[in-house]
Design an enzyme around this catalytic site. Structure first.
Site, PDB file in Angstrom:
ATOM      1  CB  CYS A 116      -0.399   0.262   1.353  1.00  0.00           C
ATOM      2  SG  CYS A 116      -1.563   1.306   1.361  1.00  0.00           S
ATOM      3  CB  CYS A 119       0.400   2.012   4.474  1.00  0.00           C
ATOM      4  SG  CYS A 119      -0.998   1.598   4.272  1.00  0.00           S
TER       5      CYS A 119
END
Length: 196
Positions: A116, A119
């Site tokens: 991600c 993230c």
């Protein structure tokens, strides 16, 4: 510089004073590998000073630092960043939540995934935020690909990154971080302050 670089640079500079032609691109492109070769010939190294080479005591370290114009820091200064402790199992998660409940402390958990991008961008900013609340609030990260899926379901995580505030073994607040990292950090800060 080598003669070939000078010749290529001269050809490239001549092309700046006339309309562009297909040869211009070739002359600039031929210059790039030569510049890379010249760049690789240089190497830089910074001098390092170890405590052992100075003598080992704090007074001599401070004296060398003062003489060289650098600043020394005391061990009492707060950190600028606190690494998020990874949670890798459901048992570890349960233990952390139970300890926080006993100590009546909140816990902030970043639910993320290694693939991600948001993230990855958010994590260092959250580590800087963790330094603001250190040691009063502990911050953790969980990679959802490395833990049992039932833990993800238990926490109610549906999107990543998700930042949750846990207190008294319950979720007290949540920020689903699908937007700019600085805005997420502001929302996490507000979540912490509202539940403090």
């Amino acid at each position: 510089m080598s003669e070939s670089i000078v010749a290529a640079a001269a050809a490239a500079s001549r092309s700046l004073h006339r309309p562009p032609s297909p040869q211009d691109h070739r002359s600039w492109r031929s210059l790039l590998p030569l510049l890379r070769l010249e760049y690789k010939k240089f190497s830089f190294s910074w001098p390092s000073i170890s405590i052992a080479s100075i003598g080992g005591d704090a007074a001599s370290v401070a004296a060398v630092a003062a003489a060289s114009g650098t600043t020394t820091w005391s061990s009492e200064e707060p950190p600028t960043s606190v690494e998020l402790e990874p949670i890798v199992s459901e048992d570890q998660f349960n233990r952390i939540i139970a300890e926080a409940h006993q100590l009546e402390e909140p816990v902030v958990v970043l639910w993320m995934a290694s693939w991600c991008r948001k993230c990855i961008y958010l994590k260092p900013k959250l580590e800087k935020l963790a330094a603001d609340y250190y040691p009063r609030i502990r911050f953790y990260s969980i990679d959802v690909n490395t833990i049992p899926h039932r833990l993800v379901n238990r926490a109610g995580v549906t999107k990543m990154p998700t930042v949750q505030l846990w207190r008294d073994s319950k979720i007290q607040g949540e920020v689903i971080a699908g937007y700019k990292a600085w805005m997420v950090i502001d929302d996490v800060r507000k979540m912490i302050e509202n539940n403090d």
